[in-house]
Design a protein around this motif. Structure first.
Motif, PDB file in Angstrom:
ATOM      1  N   LEU A  83       0.838  -1.204   0.000  1.00  0.00           N
ATOM      2  CA  LEU A  83       0.000   0.000   0.000  1.00  0.00           C
ATOM      3  C   LEU A  83       0.870   1.251   0.000  1.00  0.00           C
ATOM      4  N   ARG A  84       1.948   1.234   0.783  1.00  0.00           N
ATOM      5  CA  ARG A  84       2.853   2.388   0.801  1.00  0.00           C
ATOM      6  C   ARG A  84       3.472   2.611  -0.569  1.00  0.00           C
ATOM      7  N   GLU A  85       3.869   1.541  -1.232  1.00  0.00           N
ATOM      8  CA  GLU A  85       4.473   1.665  -2.555  1.00  0.00           C
ATOM      9  C   GLU A  85       3.517   2.307  -3.549  1.00  0.00           C
ATOM     10  N   ALA A  86       2.233   2.009  -3.421  1.00  0.00           N
ATOM     11  CA  ALA A  86       1.224   2.578  -4.317  1.00  0.00           C
ATOM     12  C   ALA A  86       0.687   3.910  -3.805  1.00  0.00           C
ATOM     13  N   ASP A  87       1.156   4.350  -2.637  1.00  0.00           N
ATOM     14  CA  ASP A  87       0.688   5.589  -1.995  1.00  0.00           C
ATOM     15  C   ASP A  87      -0.826   5.556  -1.800  1.00  0.00           C
ATOM     16  N   VAL A  88      -1.293   4.455  -1.225  1.00  0.00           N
ATOM     17  CA  VAL A  88      -2.718   4.225  -0.999  1.00  0.00           C
ATOM     18  C   VAL A  88      -2.945   3.887   0.467  1.00  0.00           C
ATOM     19  N   THR A  89      -4.035   4.402   1.019  1.00  0.00           N
ATOM     20  CA  THR A  89      -4.441   4.089   2.383  1.00  0.00           C
ATOM     21  C   THR A  89      -5.627   3.132   2.351  1.00  0.00           C
ATOM     22  N   LEU A  90      -5.640   2.166   3.248  1.00  0.00           N
ATOM     23  CA  LEU A  90      -6.779   1.268   3.410  1.00  0.00           C
ATOM     24  C   LEU A  90      -7.517   1.645   4.685  1.00  0.00           C
ATOM     25  N   ILE A  91      -8.826   1.862   4.564  1.00  0.00           N
ATOM     26  CA  ILE A  91      -9.626   2.334   5.695  1.00  0.00           C
ATOM     27  C   ILE A  91     -10.893   1.495   5.798  1.00  0.00           C
ATOM     28  N   VAL A  92     -11.187   1.018   6.992  1.00  0.00           N
ATOM     29  CA  VAL A  92     -12.469   0.372   7.283  1.00  0.00           C
ATOM     30  C   VAL A  92     -13.280   1.312   8.156  1.00  0.00           C
ATOM     31  N   ILE A  93     -14.569   1.432   7.845  1.00  0.00           N
ATOM     32  CA  ILE A  93     -15.473   2.244   8.666  1.00  0.00           C
ATOM     33  C   ILE A  93     -16.655   1.380   9.076  1.00  0.00           C
ATOM     34  N   GLY A  94     -16.907   1.327  10.377  1.00  0.00           N
ATOM     35  CA  GLY A  94     -18.068   0.636  10.915  1.00  0.00           C
ATOM     36  C   GLY A  94     -19.091   1.630  11.422  1.00  0.00           C
ATOM     37  N   GLN A  95     -20.153   1.117  12.045  1.00  0.00           N
ATOM     38  CA  GLN A  95     -21.210   2.019  12.504  1.00  0.00           C
ATOM     39  C   GLN A  95     -21.614   1.723  13.948  1.00  0.00           C
ATOM     40  N   SER A  96     -20.624   1.214  14.712  1.00  0.00           N
ATOM     41  CA  SER A  96     -20.866   0.918  16.120  1.00  0.00           C
ATOM     42  C   SER A  96     -20.336   2.053  16.988  1.00  0.00           C
ATOM     43  N   SER A  97     -20.385   1.852  18.290  1.00  0.00           N
ATOM     44  CA  SER A  97     -19.653   2.711  19.205  1.00  0.00           C
ATOM     45  C   SER A  97     -18.160   2.494  18.987  1.00  0.00           C
ATOM     46  N   TYR A  98     -17.368   3.525  19.247  1.00  0.00           N
ATOM     47  CA  TYR A  98     -15.925   3.395  19.062  1.00  0.00           C
ATOM     48  C   TYR A  98     -15.316   2.373  20.026  1.00  0.00           C
ATOM     49  N   HIS A  99     -16.036   2.047  21.116  1.00  0.00           N
ATOM     50  CA  HIS A  99     -15.525   1.066  22.073  1.00  0.00           C
ATOM     51  C   HIS A  99     -15.341  -0.317  21.443  1.00  0.00           C
ATOM     52  N   HIS A 100     -16.038  -0.581  20.345  1.00  0.00           N
ATOM     53  CA  HIS A 100     -15.965  -1.899  19.716  1.00  0.00           C
ATOM     54  C   HIS A 100     -14.808  -2.019  18.718  1.00  0.00           C
ATOM     55  N   ILE A 101     -14.117  -0.927  18.434  1.00  0.00           N
ATOM     56  CA  ILE A 101     -13.061  -0.964  17.414  1.00  0.00           C
ATOM     57  C   ILE A 101     -11.917  -1.883  17.834  1.00  0.00           C
ATOM     58  N   GLU A 102     -11.379  -1.675  19.017  1.00  0.00           N
ATOM     59  CA  GLU A 102     -10.211  -2.452  19.442  1.00  0.00           C
ATOM     60  C   GLU A 102     -10.507  -3.949  19.520  1.00  0.00           C
ATOM     61  N   PRO A 103     -11.627  -4.370  20.123  1.00  0.00           N
ATOM     62  CA  PRO A 103     -11.924  -5.817  20.121  1.00  0.00           C
ATOM     63  C   PRO A 103     -12.088  -6.394  18.719  1.00  0.00           C
ATOM     64  N   PHE A 104     -12.686  -5.616  17.810  1.00  0.00           N
ATOM     65  CA  PHE A 104     -12.872  -6.101  16.441  1.00  0.00           C
ATOM     66  C   PHE A 104     -11.526  -6.268  15.742  1.00  0.00           C
ATOM     67  N   CYS A 105     -10.603  -5.351  15.981  1.00  0.00           N
ATOM     68  CA  CYS A 105      -9.266  -5.459  15.377  1.00  0.00           C
ATOM     69  C   CYS A 105      -8.509  -6.661  15.935  1.00  0.00           C
ATOM     70  N   LYS A 106      -8.648  -6.915  17.223  1.00  0.00           N
ATOM     71  CA  LYS A 106      -7.995  -8.085  17.822  1.00  0.00           C
ATOM     72  C   LYS A 106      -8.583  -9.369  17.249  1.00  0.00           C
ATOM     73  N   LEU A 107      -9.878  -9.367  17.036  1.00  0.00           N
ATOM     74  CA  LEU A 107     -10.560 -10.551  16.517  1.00  0.00           C
ATOM     75  C   LEU A 107     -10.130 -10.870  15.092  1.00  0.00           C
ATOM     76  N   THR A 108      -9.977  -9.837  14.271  1.00  0.00           N
ATOM     77  CA  THR A 108      -9.711 -10.019  12.844  1.00  0.00           C
ATOM     78  C   THR A 108      -8.236  -9.924  12.477  1.00  0.00           C
ATOM     79  N   GLY A 109      -7.403  -9.403  13.376  1.00  0.00           N
ATOM     80  CA  GLY A 109      -6.004  -9.184  13.045  1.00  0.00           C
ATOM     81  C   GLY A 109      -5.788  -7.953  12.182  1.00  0.00           C
TER      82      GLY A 109
END
Length: 223
Positions: A83-109
Motif C-alpha cells: 500500500l505504501r508503494e502505491a501511496d494508498v491508504t486502506l480504511i475500514v469504517i463501521g457504525q458501532s460505538s468506538y468502544h468496539h473498534i479495538e476488540p474487532f481489530c484483535k478478533l480479525t487481526g
C-alpha cells in the motif's frame, strides 16, 4: 482502470443508484466534514482521511456480522508495504460505538486504519442501502463460513460480549469507495446485501496494487 478524475464546479452527495457519472465528481464538502471516531473516541472529519492520498474506504455492516468479520480478516492480510508503494491508504469504517473498534481489530487481526460512524450519517449521505436486496452475488472468495455456522458465531460473540448489542444496525449495508486525494471520487460500489461486497483483489487492481494471495499467508502475487 477507473475513469480519470475531472474537475467539476458542483459537488455531489451520492444517490442510492451507482453510476459511472459519480466517478470523477467531487464529494460534497458537507459530507467530507462529517465526523468519524477513532478507537479512542477522537473525532476526525471524514474528508481528512483521504485529503493527502487515495484511499480504499470499506464500509462494513456491523461488527458482529460474520461476513464482515471474514472480509476484514482478508483485508488484514494486505501488506502495508504494498500500500505504501502505491501511496494508498486502506480504511475500514463501521457504525458501532468506538468502544468496539479495538476488540474487532484483535478478533480479525486488522491493523490498518479503522473508524466508526455511529450515527450512520455518512452511510446515509453516501446512499448506502438499508435492508437486504435479494440477488445472486455469486460465491465470495472471502467468506469461509456457512450461513448457519457464521450466524451461530455472531450470536455467540453477542451473548459473551460485555454488552449484548449488534455493534451497529443489522439492517445497514456497506460499500466500497476509492476516494482522494481531496474530495475526488474514483470508484463506487454499494452492497446490495451482506454477500455483495467487492472482491478485494479487484479493488486493489484499481489502485495499482498487486493481487494478494488470501488462501494462505499474506503474500503478494507477482503478475
Amino acid at each position: 482502470m477507473a475513469a480519470p478524475v475531472t474537475r467539476q464546479v458542483s459537488a455531489w452527495v451520492l444517490s442510492p443508484a451507482s453510476s459511472d457519472a459519480e466517478r470523477g465528481q467531487p464529494l460534497a464538502a458537507a459530507v467530507a466534514e462529517l465526523p468519524v471516531l477513532d478507537a479512542s473516541g477522537r473525532r476526525l472529519p471524514f474528508g481528512a482521511l483521504f485529503r493527502e492520498r487515495r484511499a480504499v474506504v470499506v464500509f462494513v455492516r456491523h461488527f458482529l456480522c460474520y461476513v464482515c468479520k471474514e472480509y476484514v480478516e482478508d483485508l488484514a492480510k494486505i501488506p502495508k508495504s504494498v500500500l505504501r508503494e502505491a501511496d494508498v491508504t486502506l480504511i475500514v469504517i463501521g457504525q458501532s460505538s468506538y468502544h468496539h473498534i479495538e476488540p474487532f481489530c484483535k478478533l480479525t487481526g486488522y491493523s490498518h486504519e479503522i473508524y466508526v460512524d455511529p450515527e450512520r450519517e455518512i452511510y446515509k449521505r453516501l446512499g448506502m442501502k438499508r435492508g437486504e436486496e435479494i440477488s445472486s452475488s455469486g460465491q465470495s472468495p472471502h467468506i469461509k463460513s456457512s450461513l448457519l455456522s457464521g450466524s451461530l458465531q455472531s450470536l455467540w460473540r453477542a451473548v459473551t460480549g460485555p454488552l449484548f448489542d449488534f455493534q451497529g444496525d443489522p439492517a445497514q449495508q456497506g460499500g466500497t469507495f476509492i476516494l482522494g486525494p481531496g474530495n475526488s471520487i474514483h470508484f463506487v460500489h454499494r452492497d446490495r446485501n451482506r454477500l455483495d461486497h467487492k472482491p478485494i483483489n479487484s479493488v486493489l487492481q484499481l489502485v495499482g496494487v498487486q493481487p494478494v494471495n488470501f488462501m494462505s499467508r499474506p503474500t503478494v502475487i507477482h503478475v
